[in-house]
Write a protein that holds these residues in place. Sequence first.
Motif, PDB file in Angstrom:
ATOM      1  N   ASP A 190      -8.258  -9.058   9.664  1.00 45.62           N
ATOM      2  CA  ASP A 190      -6.914  -9.610   9.872  1.00 45.62           C
ATOM      3  C   ASP A 190      -6.096  -8.699  10.796  1.00 45.62           C
ATOM      4  OD1 ASP A 190      -7.543 -11.690   8.169  1.00 45.62           O
ATOM      5  OD2 ASP A 190      -6.518 -10.822   6.431  1.00 45.62           O
ATOM      6  N   ALA A 191      -6.178  -7.391  10.568  1.00 46.53           N
ATOM      7  CA  ALA A 191      -5.428  -6.448  11.391  1.00 46.53           C
ATOM      8  C   ALA A 191      -5.921  -6.464  12.833  1.00 46.53           C
ATOM      9  CB  ALA A 191      -5.547  -5.037  10.815  1.00 46.53           C
TER      10      ALA A 191
ATOM     11  N   HIS B 141      -5.883   4.862  12.837  1.00 50.71           N
ATOM     12  CA  HIS B 141      -6.635   5.008  11.589  1.00 50.71           C
ATOM     13  C   HIS B 141      -6.757   3.590  11.040  1.00 50.71           C
ATOM     14  CE1 HIS B 141      -5.974   9.419  11.706  1.00 50.71           C
ATOM     15  NE2 HIS B 141      -4.803   9.072  12.212  1.00 50.71           N
ATOM     16  N   MET B 142      -7.820   2.894  11.424  1.00 59.18           N
ATOM     17  CA  MET B 142      -7.865   1.443  11.259  1.00 59.18           C
ATOM     18  C   MET B 142      -7.909   1.011   9.797  1.00 59.18           C
ATOM     19  SD  MET B 142      -7.511  -1.171  13.109  1.00 59.18           S
ATOM     20  CE  MET B 142      -7.767  -2.942  13.213  1.00 59.18           C
ATOM     21  N   THR B 143      -8.706   1.684   8.983  1.00 63.27           N
ATOM     22  CA  THR B 143      -8.753   1.307   7.579  1.00 63.27           C
ATOM     23  C   THR B 143      -7.405   1.558   6.921  1.00 63.27           C
ATOM     24  OG1 THR B 143     -11.144   1.675   7.394  1.00 63.27           O
ATOM     25  CG2 THR B 143      -9.861   1.749   5.360  1.00 63.27           C
TER      26      THR B 143
ATOM     27  N   HIS C 152      -2.402  -0.209   4.634  1.00 67.13           N
ATOM     28  CA  HIS C 152      -0.944  -0.106   4.736  1.00 67.13           C
ATOM     29  C   HIS C 152      -0.306  -1.493   4.805  1.00 67.13           C
ATOM     30  CE1 HIS C 152       2.846   1.832   6.312  1.00 67.13           C
ATOM     31  NE2 HIS C 152       2.992   0.626   6.827  1.00 67.13           N
ATOM     32  N   SER C 153      -0.930  -2.380   5.552  1.00 67.85           N
ATOM     33  CA  SER C 153      -0.371  -3.718   5.747  1.00 67.85           C
ATOM     34  C   SER C 153      -0.403  -4.550   4.479  1.00 67.85           C
ATOM     35  CB  SER C 153      -1.150  -4.438   6.867  1.00 67.85           C
ATOM     36  OG  SER C 153      -1.086  -3.703   8.076  1.00 67.85           O
ATOM     37  N   ASN C 154      -1.109  -4.068   3.467  1.00 66.40           N
ATOM     38  CA  ASN C 154      -1.233  -4.816   2.219  1.00 66.40           C
ATOM     39  C   ASN C 154      -0.720  -4.025   1.018  1.00 66.40           C
ATOM     40  OD1 ASN C 154      -2.998  -7.453   2.737  1.00 66.40           O
ATOM     41  ND2 ASN C 154      -3.758  -5.837   4.082  1.00 66.40           N
TER      42      ASN C 154
ATOM     43  N   GLY D 264       2.059   3.014  -2.802  1.00 58.23           N
ATOM     44  CA  GLY D 264       3.103   2.711  -1.839  1.00 58.23           C
ATOM     45  C   GLY D 264       2.897   3.517  -0.575  1.00 58.23           C
ATOM     46  N   VAL D 265       3.463   3.047   0.534  1.00 63.56           N
ATOM     47  CA  VAL D 265       3.213   3.713   1.816  1.00 63.56           C
ATOM     48  C   VAL D 265       4.506   3.811   2.627  1.00 63.56           C
ATOM     49  CG1 VAL D 265       0.796   2.968   1.971  1.00 63.56           C
ATOM     50  CG2 VAL D 265       2.602   1.506   2.912  1.00 63.56           C
ATOM     51  N   GLY D 266       4.491   4.758   3.571  1.00 63.44           N
ATOM     52  CA  GLY D 266       5.496   4.774   4.620  1.00 63.44           C
ATOM     53  C   GLY D 266       6.745   5.574   4.352  1.00 63.44           C
TER      54      GLY D 266
END
Length: 487
Positions: free
Chosen positions: A183-184, A60-62, A67-69, A101-103
Amino acid sequence: MNNFILASVRQPGEDTVSDLHIVDGVVSRISAGGRIPGDARVVSLDGRYVIPGLWDEHVHMTQWALHSNRPDLSAAASAQEAAAAVGLHVHDADLSVTTVGVGFRDALWPDVPTLEMLDAATGNQPTALISHDLHCVWLNSAASRRYGVAVDTGGLLREEPAFALTRELGKLPDSVVDGWVRDAARAAAARGIVGIVDFEMTWNRDVWLRRIADGFNALRVDVGVYPEDLERAHRDGMRTGMELDGGLGRLRAGPLKVLIDGSLNTRTAFCVDPYPDGGHGLLTVSFDDLVSLLRRAHEYGFVPAVHAIGDGANQMALDAFEHTGIGGRIEHAQFVRTEDLARFGPLGVTASVQPVHALDDRDAAESNWGGRTRRAFPLRSLLDAGATLALGSDAPVAPLDPWAGMSAASTRSRQDGRGPWHPQECISRGQALAASARGRSRIGVGDRADLVVLDADPLASPDAEFAAMPVAATLLAGRFTHDGGLA
């Protein structure tokens, strides 16, 4: 211009050095080293190893870029700890911007998330926390009011309401999200990825056409379609495997994604036996409706990719494939009845699996599928039964890193001191590499020059080195998308 020679290379498991001749993005010749024409452009690899380019078959690329940010809550060991962690991020936050928040992983938390708990930590700052598997969102009262979403005393949304809010939370300026995606993608290329199957839960074709028009060129993308957009895709002439106009040869139509159950973390994966707390999970599509969707997908030229995690969902998905005589994919196949393992191969159903989940979810699986986990994440059993495996990450559920996935598949462990989990389900490194490269095990003449250059032999490296394999370069049709100083 990408006509050149990769000189002094080796293929995994071999000592022989050869030269790969690249012409117009294709491997045109493999020569046994020796003299190179004086006018040839040469990139010397000094005996490094070259493998086919790697694919992540489920991303799920977006969401991965977002998530990375965003604040990562994966380390929170309880609901109270997760609430306190996000509370640190809302101090002096802009009330007009939702804190996301994520994860978080609540399957084994000793306490239960509540609306009151999150409100106490975040106050009037709209806050939404997305679980690691994307199947659950925990939000506070301020976010509930902002998005017009009714919640109970837990503050939790699950399945489709969670998916809908997650899509809403992702509505940031295109320039911001596309920059994070670039970037990802560069980071993925630096790990040897040349392509992804993107199952972002939206009409995603036009998003990728915009990104490519704006210069995105790090990866190939197969863009998935969901049932609500199938008629639109058909009217536009799309079908699985078709190159899409404007995609510059790097964008294709992917499979039709059909979700029929939930997830292990939320205890909504549909299972034959009940969960310890009761219930069998959630079946979101009836058998008859699934059969109808498979037939329509086949008629329109789409390969169906059925999300099935629980053993009951996998049984139903295989029954539907058998009933229609149509092949396709099962996404996840995390928990499979023993008698269903041998059905994948004859039915022409690929098992699209995410090996890192076996390590992330081992405790949740033992808690919820206790006494039956010998058939959880059954990679070796599927291969031995004649199934085709395709490896992926399901990023952001797990990081978009193929080496972590291949290591998990081949060791059933990570470097954390815990022993392997059901090691009888390990597959070999060679099998893991092929399942990450669309069946390609070696580079041959006529192959597209989607290649990865490695500093070590992936078939002979120690386990720790394999899991963090140093990637010297990645090429897409003979063009360097990651260059560690070689070119």
